[in-house]
Design a protein around this motif. Structure first.
Motif, PDB file in Angstrom:
ATOM      1  N   PHE A   1      -8.021   0.481  -3.275  1.00 29.25           N
ATOM      2  CA  PHE A   1      -7.198   1.335  -2.509  1.00 29.25           C
ATOM      3  C   PHE A   1      -5.677   1.611  -3.219  1.00 29.25           C
ATOM      4  CE2 PHE A   1      -9.716  -0.829   0.716  1.00 29.25           C
ATOM      5  CZ  PHE A   1     -10.148   0.244   1.552  1.00 29.25           C
ATOM      6  N   GLU A   2      -4.994   2.432  -3.068  1.00 25.78           N
ATOM      7  CA  GLU A   2      -3.863   2.896  -3.671  1.00 25.78           C
ATOM      8  C   GLU A   2      -2.685   2.006  -3.461  1.00 25.78           C
ATOM      9  OE1 GLU A   2      -2.769   7.271  -3.315  1.00 25.78           O
ATOM     10  OE2 GLU A   2      -4.795   7.115  -2.257  1.00 25.78           O
ATOM     11  N   ILE A   3      -2.579   0.861  -4.145  1.00 25.68           N
ATOM     12  CA  ILE A   3      -1.673  -0.290  -4.098  1.00 25.68           C
ATOM     13  C   ILE A   3      -0.757  -0.580  -5.139  1.00 25.68           C
ATOM     14  CG2 ILE A   3      -3.377  -1.635  -2.466  1.00 25.68           C
ATOM     15  CD1 ILE A   3      -3.664  -3.597  -4.794  1.00 25.68           C
TER      16      ILE A   3
ATOM     17  N   PHE B   1       0.914  -1.105  -0.018  1.00 24.84           N
ATOM     18  CA  PHE B   1      -0.109   0.062   0.087  1.00 24.84           C
ATOM     19  C   PHE B   1       0.785   1.172   0.080  1.00 24.84           C
ATOM     20  CE2 PHE B   1      -4.285  -1.527   0.686  1.00 24.84           C
ATOM     21  CZ  PHE B   1      -4.167  -2.542   1.016  1.00 24.84           C
ATOM     22  N   TYR B   2       0.501   2.373  -0.743  1.00 30.48           N
ATOM     23  CA  TYR B   2       1.269   3.510  -0.737  1.00 30.48           C
ATOM     24  C   TYR B   2       0.921   4.213   0.433  1.00 30.48           C
ATOM     25  CZ  TYR B   2       2.006   2.641  -5.775  1.00 30.48           C
ATOM     26  OH  TYR B   2       2.322   1.899  -6.827  1.00 30.48           O
ATOM     27  N   LYS B   3      -0.272   3.903   1.162  1.00 32.21           N
ATOM     28  CA  LYS B   3      -0.604   4.688   2.285  1.00 32.21           C
ATOM     29  C   LYS B   3      -0.829   3.838   3.382  1.00 32.21           C
ATOM     30  CE  LYS B   3      -1.844   9.069   0.041  1.00 32.21           C
ATOM     31  NZ  LYS B   3      -2.840   9.610  -0.674  1.00 32.21           N
TER      32      LYS B   3
ATOM     33  N   ASN C   1       7.948   4.371  -2.429  1.00 33.24           N
ATOM     34  CA  ASN C   1       6.839   4.934  -1.948  1.00 33.24           C
ATOM     35  C   ASN C   1       5.922   4.005  -1.180  1.00 33.24           C
ATOM     36  OD1 ASN C   1       6.659   3.732  -4.183  1.00 33.24           O
ATOM     37  ND2 ASN C   1       5.621   5.512  -5.434  1.00 33.24           N
ATOM     38  N   ILE C   2       6.278   2.811  -0.593  1.00 38.15           N
ATOM     39  CA  ILE C   2       5.255   1.971  -0.268  1.00 38.15           C
ATOM     40  C   ILE C   2       5.361   2.333   1.292  1.00 38.15           C
ATOM     41  CG2 ILE C   2       4.739  -0.713   0.312  1.00 38.15           C
ATOM     42  CD1 ILE C   2       4.211   0.344  -2.437  1.00 38.15           C
ATOM     43  N   GLN C   3       4.266   2.603   1.854  1.00 36.37           N
ATOM     44  CA  GLN C   3       4.208   2.719   3.422  1.00 36.37           C
ATOM     45  C   GLN C   3       3.960   1.546   4.165  1.00 36.37           C
ATOM     46  OE1 GLN C   3       1.638   5.941   4.602  1.00 36.37           O
ATOM     47  NE2 GLN C   3       3.227   7.315   3.855  1.00 36.37           N
ATOM     48  N   ALA C   4       3.108   0.619   3.611  1.00 39.43           N
ATOM     49  CA  ALA C   4       2.751  -0.627   4.458  1.00 39.43           C
ATOM     50  C   ALA C   4       2.358  -1.716   3.518  1.00 39.43           C
ATOM     51  CB  ALA C   4       1.689  -0.279   5.389  1.00 39.43           C
TER      52      ALA C   4
END
Lengths: 467, 467
Positions: free
Chosen positions: B307-309, B228-230, B276-279
């Motif tokens: 979602f933004e993946i 996930f990006y966020k 840019n991957i947060q989780a």
């Protein structure tokens, strides 16, 4: 102390005059549940509407040392709601609101006076599933299910009430209001007060709000009725199904008599019943993928075909399924409508079912009583209905209790116990020493004293008289 | 009272000289678990071999008012096994036998000193499944799992330790030996002593035999890693998966830092990790029908694609699956090996996870600490590792505790609680008033006094000091 006019006035000041009843008809109406033919009317019936009112009632009762008995849907089978010492009958019927169906977290918060089936249907409208389904679900209260740790047909796959309770708001016998835990799926934060409350039969506190875990609803199921020539083989097949790697969503056992009585005493239920059939298993699998369910049904067929069975009935339509379930749920009522009876709620490890069933019949022969057995075989939970029929009053009073002791002794020897889902309440309490020795019983008594120092909340339940 | 030579002799008379240790190396060895850098050595380490020996030890300890601390695999994260008052360290390592794998009833009876993974593998050889899998399962004891009500990755579908415990043999603090219940799937027979014992962190009794429910083993699973990006969106996706009607067998959350540290500190684990991957979410579904699992994986894909993946990694082989799980299980160790740390085991209703995660980061900014978060997101169980890194000793001692209070306050406000699976033990006990008021805490204290009137069994745990 007696309930005098001052107490009545004080109760009316708490809950309002309209919610206090001292007339005989009401008292008798609230003096029974479904346990045999007992009636123990409370001196006064009170119908509180809020948690705070219950707190005030408990404080009043403590001050005057008055018994208070929480009363739910009055469908209990162990006498948990009987006002055996009179006092205040605390009907929870006005706590009838579902407070929050939380579709984000798959939880529901409800008051305890909601009828279990109403709750099930309300969450189903949101695509959610509360699996616990006692046979009395059309009239029992969810709060009563908490009190008795109720099960039902789907417990074999989905578990019992205790497996769904996340958190409880409780009025303690001393009047304080607490939450027992948190609204979380996991919790390792102090002693588990939630699980101590579940199954405590209204003796440790009055539950006023309930938070339950829900599941996504399944879309499909397959239901089959398997007739066995020999009842013990039906019991043997139960554990064989699990050993084949299948977890059915229901696995119910019914002796021939149970079905015959049901067809005789309940209108509109009927199944083919050949002369030489001794018992049936009602087996359900559920899920979201019909193909998988058919494969599982085939696997079950190959398991049961190893026993002496007659033709298996597959329920093809929803109507057929409903009819089979209506029949199964009516068994208890049918057996009871026909005779004075005593029901035992024995439970053993499921492989021991054939031994238990055979033992029950042998004990019946020894003491001269007939029994009709059925129940949640997948859980090892066998309801044994001892019917009086033509038996003399004297034998009913003297011989049957000896037989019940032997049934429980057998149950405990098989590593089982007295009650799987009905509770101990009033009628089984003096059998408790068969399952526990004085050390465990004294721990339980200590817990009761800790929560209820004046022994006012549902006194005379669960623990034996001579402890 | 101190442990003097007479006590040592008396202990040796009970367990044999070879099983009593007073040398410093052994005492220090048994003075720690995995909780921060604490070491509280017992005065003497004793290794009993039978239930009766433990009973004798408890009687001796009562007579002389000596603290006794049960010690398992020493993998605990809340200091439950620390001998904070010295006394007798009771190592359960000789209780290492699996007593009976009951394939007829799908149950296992085991001693508490069996390593959880050993137990899982032993029943798996019979086609049976014990689902509970704490990350420490390669070295923790099943008895310790009972003590802490351990969870793990599969709890999201299969539940935690408490959901599998049917019956326990327990030596009470006063020396009596009891069984808490029966070997049955259902039980409504008196107060639930079994569930009171589970999660009581070795403060109410010493568990000496354990009867666990087992399931038929599943044959297949599908495992996917979703970047996930966020991070907050990863948390949001968690409840979305369930709302789509899917119950995954694992649903794990890992912040970017958790993965980076793991790859840095644990050999042989590696996943692609774009800048840019947060989780990540690690998602597993299991069952017996591969086609169904692929359909469910597709449904999950359609949920997470909202979602933004980034590109989803499907583990194609057992080796790939094992590598991903090895990585996930190593996160805790990796984070801890790099810095002094404090770990919080917060749990909330799962939809509240994004709010909790954001709150934790805000609180960290306010008090100047870094945190690495990961955990069993499907259960709403977030492990928050506060790492000291470059923080000054002074800030670590003064600012971090304020931040922890705020994290717990937030957790409770979200209807969650302090610990999902690690327990309260020593390090969290003084935070208990954030979750409970004095009424609940006094009930817990009363339970402790009832079981352990001399407060000798694992004293100074769970309940706050000033209660």
């Amino acid at each position: 102390m007696e309930i005098n006019q001052n107490i009545i006035v004080a109760l009316a000041a708490i809950v309002g005059e309209n919610n206090v009843f001292t007339d005989e008809a009401t008292r008798i109406d609230y003096g029974h549940d479904e346990t045999e033919d007992y009636n123990f009317p409370p001196h006064v019936v009170v119908k509180p509407g809020t948690t705070e009112e219950i707190s005030e009632i408990m404080k009043l009762a403590n001050k005057h040392k008055l018994p208070v008995v929480p009363i739910g849907g009055r469908t209990g089978l162990s006498g948990g709601a009987l006002s055996i010492s009179g006092g205040i009958g605390l009907s929870m019927e006005r706590f009838a609101k579902i407070l929050d169906i939380d579709t984000q977290n798959l939880q529901v918060t409800t008051e305890p006076g909601v009828i279990t089936q109403v709750l099930k249907e309300a969450v189903a409208e949101h695509g959610l599933f509360y699996p616990v389904d006692p046979s009395s679900m059309g009239s029992c209260f969810i709060g009563g299910n908490i009190a008795e740790n109720s099960g039902g047909a789907r417990a074999v796959k989905y578990g019992v009430t205790k497996d769904y309770v996340l958190n409880l708001e409780v009025v303690l016998p001393t009047g304080e209001i607490i939450w027992t835990g948190a609204n979380t799926l996991k919790n390792s934060t102090g002693y588990n007060l939630t699980q101590l409350m579940v199954g405590s039969e209204g003796t440790l506190g009055v539950v006023t709000k309930i938070v339950l875990k829900l599941l996504p609803q399944n879309s499909h199921n397959v239901l089959m009725l398997v007739p066995f020539y020999k009842a013990e083989q039906a019991c043997e097949a139960v554990s064989a199904v699990f050993r084949a790697g299948i977890v059915p969503s229901a696995l119910e056992f019914m002796e021939r008599d149970a079905l015959e009585w049901t067809m005789r005493f309940v209108e509109g239920v009927s199944v083919p019943l050949k002369d030489n059939i001794q018992a049936h298993l009602l087996i359900e699998v559920d899920g979201n993928y019909p193909d998988v369910l058919f494969q599982e049904a085939e696997k079950i067929m190959s398991v049961v075909e190893a026993f002496e069975i007659d033709e298996v009935l597959f329920a093809d339509t929803d109507d057929q399924k409903n009819a089979l379930w209506k029949m199964r749920r009516a068994v208890g009522e049918a057996v009871k409508s026909n005779s004075i009876y005593k029901e035992e709620d024995t439970v053993v490890p499921r492989y021991e079912l054939p031994t238990l069933l055979k033992g029950v019949k042998d004990i019946g022969n020894k003491y001269g009583f007939q029994s009709v057995c059925y129940g949640h075989a997948g859980d090892g939970n066998l309801h044994i209905n001892i019917v009086k029929g033509e038996m003399s009053d004297e034998n009913w009073e003297t011989e049957v209790p000896k037989g019940i002791v032997e049934i429980f002794e057998l149950t405990v020897r098989l590593k089982g116990t007295l009650s799987g889902e009905h509770g101990i309440g009033y009628v089984q309490k003096n059998f408790m020493p068969l399952a526990f020795d004085v050390t465990q019983l004294n721990l339980m008594k200590g817990i009761k004293q800790l929560f209820d120092p004046n022994n006012i909340l549902n006194p005379g339940k669960i623990l034996p008289d001579n402890l």
